[in-house]
Design a protein around this motif. Structure first.
Motif, PDB file in Angstrom:
ATOM      1  N   GLU A  71       0.822  -1.212   0.000  1.00  0.00           N
ATOM      2  CA  GLU A  71       0.000   0.000   0.000  1.00  0.00           C
ATOM      3  C   GLU A  71       0.858   1.264   0.000  1.00  0.00           C
ATOM      4  O   GLU A  71       0.559   2.223  -0.723  1.00  0.00           O
ATOM      5  CB  GLU A  71      -0.953   0.000   1.205  1.00  0.00           C
ATOM      6  CG  GLU A  71      -1.998  -1.108   1.176  1.00  0.00           C
ATOM      7  CD  GLU A  71      -2.960  -1.016  -0.002  1.00  0.00           C
ATOM      8  OE1 GLU A  71      -3.140   0.092  -0.539  1.00  0.00           O
ATOM      9  OE2 GLU A  71      -3.511  -2.065  -0.404  1.00  0.00           O
ATOM     10  N   ASN A 120       1.149   4.096  -2.991  1.00  0.00           N
ATOM     11  CA  ASN A 120       0.894   5.520  -2.766  1.00  0.00           C
ATOM     12  C   ASN A 120       2.040   6.371  -3.301  1.00  0.00           C
ATOM     13  O   ASN A 120       1.824   7.415  -3.910  1.00  0.00           O
ATOM     14  CB  ASN A 120       0.703   5.807  -1.272  1.00  0.00           C
ATOM     15  CG  ASN A 120      -0.700   5.440  -0.802  1.00  0.00           C
ATOM     16  OD1 ASN A 120      -1.590   5.218  -1.609  1.00  0.00           O
ATOM     17  ND2 ASN A 120      -0.878   5.370   0.507  1.00  0.00           N
ATOM     18  N   LYS A 176      -7.746  10.669  -5.329  1.00  0.00           N
ATOM     19  CA  LYS A 176      -7.580  10.006  -6.625  1.00  0.00           C
ATOM     20  C   LYS A 176      -8.848   9.882  -7.459  1.00  0.00           C
ATOM     21  O   LYS A 176      -8.782   9.819  -8.681  1.00  0.00           O
ATOM     22  CB  LYS A 176      -6.919   8.646  -6.415  1.00  0.00           C
ATOM     23  CG  LYS A 176      -5.539   8.841  -5.752  1.00  0.00           C
ATOM     24  CD  LYS A 176      -4.835   7.584  -5.348  1.00  0.00           C
ATOM     25  CE  LYS A 176      -3.612   7.956  -4.511  1.00  0.00           C
ATOM     26  NZ  LYS A 176      -2.912   6.797  -3.973  1.00  0.00           N
ATOM     27  N   GLY A 230      -4.205   3.309  -6.323  1.00  0.00           N
ATOM     28  CA  GLY A 230      -5.147   3.432  -5.214  1.00  0.00           C
ATOM     29  C   GLY A 230      -6.392   4.184  -5.652  1.00  0.00           C
ATOM     30  O   GLY A 230      -6.369   4.918  -6.633  1.00  0.00           O
ATOM     31  N   ALA A 239      -6.458   2.814   2.680  1.00  0.00           N
ATOM     32  CA  ALA A 239      -5.270   2.047   3.061  1.00  0.00           C
ATOM     33  C   ALA A 239      -4.616   2.623   4.315  1.00  0.00           C
ATOM     34  O   ALA A 239      -4.374   1.911   5.289  1.00  0.00           O
ATOM     35  CB  ALA A 239      -4.277   2.003   1.908  1.00  0.00           C
TER      36      ALA A 239
HETATM   37 MG   LIG Z   1      -3.283   4.049  -1.378  1.00  0.00          MG
END
Ligand SMILES: [Mg+2]
Ligand SMILES: Nc1ncnc2c1ncn2[C@@H]1O[C@H](COP(=O)(O)OP(=O)(O)OP(=O)(O)O)[C@@H](O)[C@H]1O
Length: 631
Positions: A30, A34, A80, A94, A99
């Motif tokens: 994760e 990112n 996002k 993502g 997360a």
């Molecule tokens: Mg993420």
């Protein structure tokens, strides 16, 4: 029943974490995703005690605005996507916005970040059951660092499932391997307990990319891989697939990325397996690093919390495209491709073609490339020559009448019934003079023990297993003929009467049409008797009885399989095996050369029908080493 109450944010996040945060490697995944989403060109990962004690991921990406920091760690907060339309065509790794919230609910997490526009950095942590954000000033260059300590300290059930430090770190390493394969433009370093384990600079050129793959998947893999690059109907598939002779006992070297996201997908797995069906033993696994690029709107990535699965809008199209591309590529493999690494080694330098035209296809050229390029002088393989996805190469060679005569003479002249008493005489001749057009497999110089053909090439000594090679050539010819409905049947002068079981007799009866299609005309003339009246002309001289029995045995084993083609091909494989030149069959030099030329022109000729190699090269430098001879 007790009253219904709202869960505290921490507990809600902990429940969500159950789906995504399984072990330290999931956290690493994760955090690195990112960083990559933030446009990082460098990602440094530091891990202690397998990641249980500490995971620190630092990037040089865009950073997070100080005002956004409290939201970064809260659930359902993401930069996002904003609308359903965004979700349906998501281009980032993502998009769930949970997360960090999940991870911070089961560990001690601190995020420090600074954007280009900001003078100073800030740090955020959360505390309490409400997970209130606490912001404090900090020092940090542009980019972000996330520190995750004491994973699962507050969720003992999860902690119990953690394995040894070594196992957990192996998972972390595998995770980094995938990320590093997914983004060649970013550099990665991985440290474990203060020791650098992996250090990868951004890979720009094709040579750099192959170097990265070599260091992540092993040099052996890249030395034995062919390049794929094909485009059709809005899909592009590119990457590296290992030659079938580099198969693995486990499916542990298989990386498939869809729009940069590594996925495991049944449909993809099936398409790949089907493409290799003809060239691999059943229990062997192919190795590949493949990238599929599709319009994000045609693939649903919101299928599973870990995003390891996707759903294609038109799964059939994707399956077909993957299968066809790989099938074509594997069929097009010629001795040139196998020789690539070996020749380079033999001459102590990089293959020229690979350097001059680094790893072949510039992005986007895929399908427009010409078909298999002619061999480059000196046997160098032109790695860029893969015109996968374009028209198939015409197989004129085997139609030439002299080659037909050759095969017939092989089949008639005791090619099937081996003659154990025939101790082969060594045959040797001087090969034709070295010319620039030397064929990749060189020229035959001798036959060894009636089993192997020895040939001289520029690179050294080529050793061919003549039965294995001939088996593949016969098989490919039969498939070709079958595809063109051209597998000519030839009546036997005297029908062959065969005593079989009732089951076999019934089987031959019910599969009459299929057998006819294979060039076999078999009639049941009694409860346990069959009469074979016609056999494929290709196989005249073969041991007909054995052939029919094997074909029936295959039919029994495969029953009413709906994979007609697979069964047919397996039957053809059996037929080819029995119809092929056996050990102790004396070949003349022209016959041997003819076989070598056929191998060069035949699809999949690098391995026999069972996936074993048909030939190998002993390079001059290997020979020199044996004799301690400095060159
Ligand atoms: Mg993420
Ligand atoms: N390394 C980073 N650099 C810049 N921004 C980051 C970084 N990590 C997180 N962010 C910001 O924090 C937000 C939340 O991150 P988080 O990982 O929780 O959710 P997400 O990435 O949006 O979705 P997902 O839950 O699917 O990963 C991101 O949307 C992004 O704006």
């Amino acid at each position: 029943m007790p009253h219904i109450q709202l869960l505290s944010p921490r507990l809600a996040n902990q429940i969500a974490a159950g789906e995504v945060v399984e072990r330290p490697a999931s956290v690493v995944k994760e955090l690195v995703e990112n960083a990559l989403d933030a446009g990082a060109s460098r990602v440094d990962i530091e891990v202690e005690q397998g990641g249980v004690k500490l995971i620190r991921v630092r990037d040089d990406g865009s950073g997070i605005d100080e005002a956004d920091l409290p939201l970064a760690l809260s659930r359902h907060a993401t930069s996002k996507i904003l609308t359903l339309d965004d979700l349906e065509a998501v281009g980032t790794l993502g998009f769930r916005g949970e997360a960090l919230a999940s991870i911070s609910s089961v560990s001690r997490l601190a995020l420090t970040s600074r954007t280009e526009a900001q003078e100073a950095a800030a740090r955020v942590e959360v505390e309490g059951r409400d997970m209130d954000a606490r912001i404090s000033p900090a020092a940090h260059p542009v980019g972000t660092t996330v520190e995750v300590r004491d994973l699962f300290f507050n969720t003992p059930a999860r902690r119990k499932f953690l394995r040894t430090e070594k196992t957990e770190f192996n998972h972390v390493e595998e995770c980094i391997r995938r990320q590093a394969l997914s983004r060649f433009d970013a550099g990665f370093t991985l440290r474990h307990n203060q020791r650098v384990v992996q250090s990868l600079r951004p890979a720009e050129s094709e040579v750099d990319k192959e170097r990265r793959i070599g260091s992540l998947c092993g040099q052996q893999f890249i030395d034995n891989a062919v390049i794929i690059d094909a485009e059709a109907t809005g899909l592009r598939l590119w990457g590296w697939v290992a030659l079938p002779t580099f198969s693995r006992s486990q499916a542990d070297l298989q990386y498939f990325f869809v729009n940069g996201r590594v996925i495991r997908d049944k449909l993809v797995a099936h398409a790949v397996r089907q493409a290799y069906r003809d060239v691999l033993y059943n229990n062997r696994h192919p190795a590949f690093v493949l990238y599929l690029e599709v319009d994000p709107a045609t693939v649903d990535v919101n299928v599973h919390p870990t995003k390891h699965e996707v759903r294609f809008r038109d799964g059939r199209l994707v399956h077909d495209f993957i299968f066809r591309t790989l099938h074509r590529a594997l069929a097009d493999v010629r001795p040139d491709d196998h020789l690539r690494g070996a020749v380079a080694q033999s001459f102590g330098r990089e293959p020229e073609a690979a350097v001059a035209n680094p790893a072949g296809n510039p992005a986007g050229m895929g399908a427009s490339l010409p078909d298999q390029a002619p061999p480059v002088a000196g046997g160098y393989a032109n790695r860029g020559g893969f015109g996968v996805g374009s028209a198939s190469q015409p197989q004129q060679e085997w139609k030439a009448s002299d080659q037909m005569a050759f095969y017939q003479s092989l089949n008639e002249g005791g090619g099937v019934a081996s003659r154990p008493d025939n101790v082969s005489q060594p045959v040797a001749v001087t090969p034709p003079r070295d010319t620039d057009e030397e064929p990749p497999l060189g020229y035959a110089i001798a036959q060894l023990h009636g089993i192997y053909i020895l040939a001289q090439s520029r690179a050294g000594l080529i050793v061919v297993d003549m039965h294995a090679a001939h088996e593949r050539i016969t098989y490919e010819r039969m498939k070709h003929a079958l595809a063109e409905q051209d597998l000519k049947s030839q009546p036997l002068l005297v029908p062959l009467s065969l005593a079989v079981s009732q089951k076999e007799a019934a089987l031959a009866e019910t599969h009459g049409e299929e057998l006819q299609h294979l060039g076999l005309q078999i009639e049941r003339i009694g409860p346990e008797t069959l009469a074979v009246r016609q056999i494929p002309a290709l196989l005249r001289g073969a041991d007909t009885e054995q052939l029919v029995r094997d074909v029936l045995a295959d039919l029994i084993e495969h029953g009413q399989s709906d994979r007609v083609e697979a069964v047919t091909h397996e039957l053809l494989g059996t037929m080819a095996c029995h119809g092929s030149v056996r050990a102790n069959r004396q070949l003349t030099i022209p016959e041997m050369n003819s076989l070598l030329r056929d191998m060069e022109a035949t699809e999949r000729s690098g391995q026999c029908n069972h996936g074993r190699p048909t030939w190998t090269l002993v390079t001059l430098s290997e020979l020199d080493k044996l004799f301690l001879r400095g060159r």
